[in-house]
Enzyme design. Structure first.
Site, PDB file in Angstrom:
ATOM      1  N   CYS A 183       3.039   2.713   4.342  1.00 51.52           N
ATOM      2  CA  CYS A 183       3.132   2.318   5.595  1.00 51.52           C
ATOM      3  C   CYS A 183       2.477   3.852   6.747  1.00 51.52           C
ATOM      4  O   CYS A 183       3.654   4.584   6.947  1.00 51.52           O
ATOM      5  CB  CYS A 183       4.645   1.352   5.897  1.00 51.52           C
ATOM      6  SG  CYS A 183       4.650   1.020   7.592  1.00 51.52           S
ATOM      7  N   CYS A 235       6.709   3.655   9.224  1.00 54.73           N
ATOM      8  CA  CYS A 235       8.023   4.080   8.379  1.00 54.73           C
ATOM      9  C   CYS A 235       7.732   4.912   7.588  1.00 54.73           C
ATOM     10  O   CYS A 235       8.763   5.948   6.894  1.00 54.73           O
ATOM     11  CB  CYS A 235       8.706   2.906   8.307  1.00 54.73           C
ATOM     12  SG  CYS A 235       8.243   1.976   7.119  1.00 54.73           S
ATOM     13  N   CYS A 293       5.452  -4.702   6.538  1.00 62.56           N
ATOM     14  CA  CYS A 293       6.260  -3.435   6.283  1.00 62.56           C
ATOM     15  C   CYS A 293       7.745  -4.478   5.939  1.00 62.56           C
ATOM     16  O   CYS A 293       7.663  -4.650   7.272  1.00 62.56           O
ATOM     17  CB  CYS A 293       5.806  -2.543   6.833  1.00 62.56           C
ATOM     18  SG  CYS A 293       7.114  -1.525   6.019  1.00 62.56           S
ATOM     19  N   CYS A 308       9.538  -1.478   8.066  1.00 60.41           N
ATOM     20  CA  CYS A 308       9.862  -1.480   9.791  1.00 60.41           C
ATOM     21  C   CYS A 308       9.236  -2.782  10.602  1.00 60.41           C
ATOM     22  O   CYS A 308       9.241  -3.096  11.820  1.00 60.41           O
ATOM     23  CB  CYS A 308       8.924  -0.773   9.697  1.00 60.41           C
ATOM     24  SG  CYS A 308       7.259  -0.468   9.897  1.00 60.41           S
ATOM     25  N   CYS A 355      -5.877  -7.175   1.580  1.00 58.21           N
ATOM     26  CA  CYS A 355      -6.548  -7.182   2.494  1.00 58.21           C
ATOM     27  C   CYS A 355      -5.737  -6.332   3.592  1.00 58.21           C
ATOM     28  O   CYS A 355      -4.763  -7.357   4.493  1.00 58.21           O
ATOM     29  CB  CYS A 355      -7.449  -8.319   3.143  1.00 58.21           C
ATOM     30  SG  CYS A 355      -8.826  -7.877   3.798  1.00 58.21           S
TER      31      CYS A 355
HETATM   32 ZN   LIG Z   1       6.919   0.247   7.593  1.00 59.21          ZN
END
Ligand SMILES: [Zn+2]
Length: 160
Positions: free
Chosen positions: A77, A80, A125, A128, A148
């Site tokens: 990510c 985070c 995510c 976060c 995607c």
């Molecule tokens: Zn994250």
């Protein structure tokens, strides 16, 4: 020898100050990324990362850093840092965005997205709440899924 009261007071206040300084505890608790304010994200993300991750934007096709990358490693990510996708599940989709047929952990959350007059499944995510992209059911086997993802939502770490 008895100290005059004024000196005693002085010595005590100096000592007192020193003690207060050494016992001061620095608060260093890592902030829950889901509780971070918009302004805090803005300060640590690039403009494009902020637009995509926090404002659910979409980068232009074929413009991102990773759509054509064939390097071996882990995609994390971009906000985070939790691990999200493995390059082993990356495939050439021809869409101009990094595409994966699987995720590597339960850090990818799904949510229904009805924006732009389409019903799509948005990917976030889980750690976060950052926007990653969308998932479609026209991917290759074994999952038949196509994750995607915006390059701007990702950070790449080469496998050692
Ligand atoms: Zn994250």
């Amino acid at each position: 020898m008895k100290l005059p009261p004024i000196l005693f007071t002085l010595a005590f206040s100096i000592l007192g100050t020193a003690c207060a300084q050494t016992s001061e505890v620095q608060s260093d608790i890592k902030k829950d990324p889901k509780k971070m304010k918009d302004s805090e994200w803005k300060a640590i993300l690039s403009e494009q990362q902020y637009e995509v991750l926090r404002k659910k934007g979409t980068e232009r096709a074929f413009s991102g850093e990773y759509w054509d990358s064939k390097e071996d490693g882990i995609y994390k990510c971009g906000a985070c840092g939790v691990a999200l996708f493995d390059s082993k599940t990356k495939f050439k989709s021809g869409t101009g965005w990094p595409s994966f047929y699987d995720k590597i952990a339960d850090h990818v959350e799904r949510e229904m997205d009805e924006s732009l007059g389409m019903l799509r499944t948005e990917l976030l995510c889980q750690n976060c709440g950052g926007h990653l992209g969308h998932v479609f059911d026209d991917g290759p086997s074994p999952t038949g899924l196509r994750y995607c993802i915006n390059s701007a939502s990702l950070d790449f770490e080469k496998r050692k």
